[in-house]
Design a protein around this motif. Structure first.
Motif, short mmCIF file in Angstrom:
data_model
loop_
_atom_site.label_atom_id
_atom_site.label_comp_id
_atom_site.label_asym_id
_atom_site.label_seq_id
_atom_site.Cartn_x
_atom_site.Cartn_y
_atom_site.Cartn_z
N LEU A 43 86.24 70.02 52.71
CA LEU A 43 86.11 71.45 52.52
C LEU A 43 87.50 72.03 52.29
O LEU A 43 88.44 71.68 53.00
CB LEU A 43 85.46 72.08 53.75
CG LEU A 43 85.12 73.55 53.66
CD1 LEU A 43 84.09 73.80 52.57
CD2 LEU A 43 84.59 74.03 55.00
N LYS A 44 87.60 72.89 51.30
CA LYS A 44 88.89 73.46 50.95
C LYS A 44 88.71 74.94 50.67
O LYS A 44 87.71 75.34 50.06
CB LYS A 44 89.42 72.73 49.71
CG LYS A 44 90.80 73.11 49.27
CD LYS A 44 91.21 72.21 48.10
CE LYS A 44 92.65 72.49 47.71
NZ LYS A 44 93.10 71.62 46.63
N TYR A 45 89.66 75.75 51.11
CA TYR A 45 89.66 77.17 50.79
C TYR A 45 90.97 77.46 50.09
O TYR A 45 92.03 77.50 50.71
CB TYR A 45 89.53 78.03 52.06
CG TYR A 45 89.44 79.51 51.79
CD1 TYR A 45 88.31 80.06 51.21
CD2 TYR A 45 90.49 80.36 52.12
CE1 TYR A 45 88.20 81.42 50.97
CE2 TYR A 45 90.40 81.73 51.87
CZ TYR A 45 89.26 82.25 51.30
OH TYR A 45 89.17 83.60 51.05
N SER A 46 90.89 77.56 48.78
CA SER A 46 92.11 77.76 48.00
C SER A 46 91.74 78.24 46.61
O SER A 46 90.58 78.44 46.28
CB SER A 46 92.92 76.47 47.92
OG SER A 46 92.25 75.52 47.11
N TYR A 47 92.76 78.38 45.80
CA TYR A 47 92.59 78.75 44.41
C TYR A 47 92.88 77.52 43.56
O TYR A 47 93.69 76.69 43.92
CB TYR A 47 93.57 79.87 44.03
CG TYR A 47 93.56 80.19 42.57
CD1 TYR A 47 92.58 81.01 42.03
CD2 TYR A 47 94.51 79.65 41.71
CE1 TYR A 47 92.55 81.29 40.68
CE2 TYR A 47 94.50 79.94 40.35
CZ TYR A 47 93.52 80.76 39.85
OH TYR A 47 93.48 81.04 38.52
N GLY A 48 92.24 77.42 42.44
CA GLY A 48 92.57 76.36 41.50
C GLY A 48 91.37 75.54 41.13
O GLY A 48 90.34 75.56 41.79
#
Length: 178
Positions: free
Chosen positions: A101-106
Motif C-alpha cells: 500500500l502506498k500513498y503518494s503521487y506518481g
C-alpha cells in the motif's frame, strides 16, 4: 472509492494486467456484493458499507491507457477527490505474492495510473495505490506481452494470497481513514 485497474473484461480478465480487477472481485465477494455493469461509467460498480461510510467499488471496462476518464466520471458523479481513491493495480517491480500500500503521487510508468493523473489534475496530488506484484519478464522487450498474458498456475496461487492479504490491509485502512 476503490478502483481495480483493468482492460476490457471479456478478452483480458485473466491477464496479469487485470490483477486490479481480480482484487475488486475478491473484495466484493468478501463483502457479499455483486458488481453490476454501469454503462454511463464505462465499468462495473458496487457499494459496500463499512465503518458507517458507503464505499464505491469500480472496475473500468475500457482500455487501461484511457481508464482515467471513466474513473474521473464516476468520482465526479459521487463528488470523490483523487486523494479519497484507492487504486489497485499490477506492479512489475514486486514479485508475485506481494502487495504494498502506498500513498503518494506518481505513476511509475504504469499507463493506467498515468491516465488517472492526467484526467484528475496536472497538480501533484497524493492518492492511495495498492500495488499487487506480478513480477517482471527477463527481457524488457517482452513487458507488453507479459502483462497481457495469463499468469502460470503457481503465480495465480501467489497472487491470490497477496490479494487476500491486501483485503485485510484494506479493511484496516478503511478503519483508519473513516
Amino acid at each position: 472509492m476503490i478502483v481495480g485497474l483493468s482492460n476490457p473484461k471479456k478478452k483480458y480478465h485473466n491477464t496479469r494486467h487485470n490483477i486490479g480487477s481480480w482484487y475488486i472481485y475478491s473484495l466484493a465477494k468478501y463483502f457479499n456484493v455483486l458488481l453490476k455493469e454501469e454503462k454511463k461509467f464505462f465499468g462495473f460498480v458496487a457499494s459496500i458499507k463499512t465503518y458507517s461510510n458507503d464505499i464505491h467499488l469500480f472496475i473500468p471496462n475500457i482500455f487501461m491507457n484511457i481508464n482515467g476518464g471513466a474513473i474521473y466520471k464516476i468520482a465526479s458523479f459521487y463528488n470523490i477527490d483523487l486523494n479519497e481513491i484507492l487504486v489497485a493495480h499490477d506492479d512489475l517491480d514486486l514479485v508475485s505474492g506481494t502487495s504494498k500500500l502506498k500513498y503518494s503521487y506518481g505513476h511509475s510508468g504504469h499507463n493506467g495510473l498515468r491516465s488517472i493523473i492526467t484526467h484528475f489534475s496536472k497538480k501533484k496530488i497524493n492518492f492511495y495505490r495498492l500495488r499487487i506484484g506480478i513480477g517482471r519478464p527477463n527481457n524488457k522487450k517482452e513487458i507488453s506481452s507479459f502483462v497481457l498474458s495469463r499468469p502460470f498456475n503457481e503465480e495465480i496461487y501467489l497472487i491470490n494470497i497477496s490479494i487476500q492479504n491486501a483485503i485485510q490491509n484494506t479493511i484496516a485502512l478503511l478503519g483508519k481513514i473513516t
